[in-house]
Scaffold this motif. Structure first.
Motif, short mmCIF file in Angstrom:
data_model
loop_
_atom_site.label_atom_id
_atom_site.label_comp_id
_atom_site.label_asym_id
_atom_site.label_seq_id
_atom_site.Cartn_x
_atom_site.Cartn_y
_atom_site.Cartn_z
N LEU A 91 0.84 -1.19 0.00
CA LEU A 91 0.00 0.00 0.00
C LEU A 91 0.88 1.24 0.00
O LEU A 91 1.77 1.38 0.84
CB LEU A 91 -0.93 0.00 1.22
CG LEU A 91 -2.04 -1.03 1.26
CD1 LEU A 91 -2.89 -0.85 2.52
CD2 LEU A 91 -2.92 -0.95 0.02
N PRO A 92 0.64 2.17 -0.92
CA PRO A 92 1.44 3.39 -0.94
C PRO A 92 1.06 4.31 0.22
O PRO A 92 0.01 4.11 0.85
CB PRO A 92 1.07 4.01 -2.29
CG PRO A 92 -0.31 3.52 -2.56
CD PRO A 92 -0.37 2.13 -1.98
N PRO A 93 1.88 5.30 0.52
CA PRO A 93 1.49 6.27 1.55
C PRO A 93 0.19 6.98 1.13
O PRO A 93 -0.02 7.25 -0.06
CB PRO A 93 2.66 7.26 1.58
CG PRO A 93 3.80 6.52 0.96
CD PRO A 93 3.19 5.59 -0.05
N PRO A 94 -0.71 7.24 2.08
CA PRO A 94 -1.96 7.91 1.71
C PRO A 94 -1.69 9.30 1.14
O PRO A 94 -0.81 10.03 1.63
CB PRO A 94 -2.74 7.98 3.03
CG PRO A 94 -1.69 7.85 4.10
CD PRO A 94 -0.62 6.98 3.53
N GLY A 95 -2.44 9.65 0.14
CA GLY A 95 -2.25 10.96 -0.49
C GLY A 95 -3.08 12.03 0.19
O GLY A 95 -3.73 11.80 1.22
N ALA A 96 -3.06 13.20 -0.41
CA ALA A 96 -3.82 14.34 0.11
C ALA A 96 -4.74 14.85 -0.99
O ALA A 96 -4.49 14.63 -2.18
CB ALA A 96 -2.88 15.44 0.58
N ALA A 97 -5.80 15.53 -0.57
CA ALA A 97 -6.73 16.10 -1.55
C ALA A 97 -6.02 17.14 -2.40
O ALA A 97 -5.20 17.92 -1.90
CB ALA A 97 -7.92 16.72 -0.82
N LYS A 98 -6.32 17.14 -3.69
CA LYS A 98 -5.68 18.06 -4.64
C LYS A 98 -6.47 19.36 -4.80
O LYS A 98 -6.06 20.24 -5.56
CB LYS A 98 -5.52 17.39 -6.00
CG LYS A 98 -4.69 16.11 -5.97
CD LYS A 98 -3.25 16.39 -5.58
CE LYS A 98 -2.37 15.15 -5.77
NZ LYS A 98 -2.65 14.10 -4.75
N ALA A 99 -7.59 19.50 -4.10
CA ALA A 99 -8.41 20.72 -4.20
C ALA A 99 -9.27 20.82 -2.94
O ALA A 99 -8.98 20.18 -1.93
CB ALA A 99 -9.25 20.70 -5.47
N ASN A 100 -10.36 21.57 -3.04
CA ASN A 100 -11.20 21.83 -1.86
C ASN A 100 -12.26 20.73 -1.70
O ASN A 100 -13.42 20.91 -2.07
CB ASN A 100 -11.86 23.21 -2.01
CG ASN A 100 -12.62 23.59 -0.75
OD1 ASN A 100 -12.37 23.05 0.32
ND2 ASN A 100 -13.55 24.53 -0.89
#
Length: 260
Positions: A91-100
């Motif tokens: 499992l890759p590291p969790p990402g972050a939202a790219k916008a609102n």
């Protein structure tokens, strides 16, 4: 006078006979036969009575089909990790939202995951558009991807969805042991059903295999979570001429977790 009375009796007899013949047509004789309903629903055979046990079994089966809450297999995080290892996946590291927006929104037992991108293990994105083979061979452009490459990109989307799901469960959900009453952070083993996937595939105008691209996400979820939990879901796949950041596919997911 006698002749007149005779004619009168003949006329009365004729009238009586005519009336007797006409009345049945105006006033049908009523019988004990039931009147047929006007909606055409009469004369349908009634089902034979079934035993109580069979009715209960049927009711239980129909209920399980309606709400999808029956016969979910029990599994552990160790089992899921073992499946990942057997597939040479991490499992890759969790990402972050790219916008609102939020990556995950919880509504009771349902978790709604926003569209995830095909981020590879090295952090790069799979970009381009899927195209039929004759276009790829004719133009020889790096922007065109085959169905197989799109399939692999959808697998990356699914891995990132699982990573986000695991991170959310660990940080926002507590699983309580029913025997001991002790709580601990939840994990992917609390997922009882992947309810639905929605995939958007960046496509050439002539590309029509979006559903095969989305098989990459469906197949991986079934392999990691088990077929009954991850592989039996509803799904939609559409094509588009453009996606954010130039990616080739984006996948949303709805997951159901156990009652914690």
């Amino acid at each position: 006078m006698l002749l007149l009375c005779s004619k009168f009796l003949i006329i009365i007899t004729a009238i009586t006979e005519a009336t007797t013949a006409f009345v049945p047509y105006c006033f049908p004789v009523m019988t004990n036969r039931p009147t047929a309903p006007r909606d055409g629903s009469h004369n349908h055979p009634r089902p034979l009575p079934t035993s109580t046990s069979k009715r209960a079994e049927s009711s239980s089966h129909e209920h399980s089909l309606r709400d999808g809450s029956h016969n979910h297999p029990i599994q552990t995080m160790e089992t899921i990790q073992s499946r990942l290892a057997s597939l040479n996946l991490v499992l890759p590291p969790p990402g972050a939202a790219k916008a609102n927006y939020q990556l995950v929104h919880r509504d009771g037992e349902l978790l709604y995951l926003s569209g995830h991108l095909p981020v590879k293990s090295d952090g790069t994105l799979v970009v381009g558009a899927c195209a039929p083979s004759h276009v790829i061979e004719g133009e020889e452009s790096s922007k065109w991807l085959s169905t197989e490459q799109g399939y692999a990109a959808a697998q990356h989307c699914a891995l990132n969805l699982l990573s986000t799901l695991q991170s959310f469960l660990t940080s926002h959900v507590t699983a309580t042991n029913s025997a001991t009453g002790v709580g601990k952070p939840a994990d992917l083993s609390q997922v009882v059903k992947i309810v639905k996937l929605f995939g958007i595939v960046r496509s050439h105008d002539d590309f029509t295999e979006q559903h095969l691209v989305m098989n990459g996400a469906s197949d991986l979820l079934g392999q990691v979570l088990g077929k009954e939990v991850g592989g039996c879901h509803a799904r939609s796949a559409i094509g588009t001429n453009s996606l954010p950041l130039g990616i080739c596919v984006e996948v949303e997911m709805i997951a159901k977790i156990s009652d914690l």
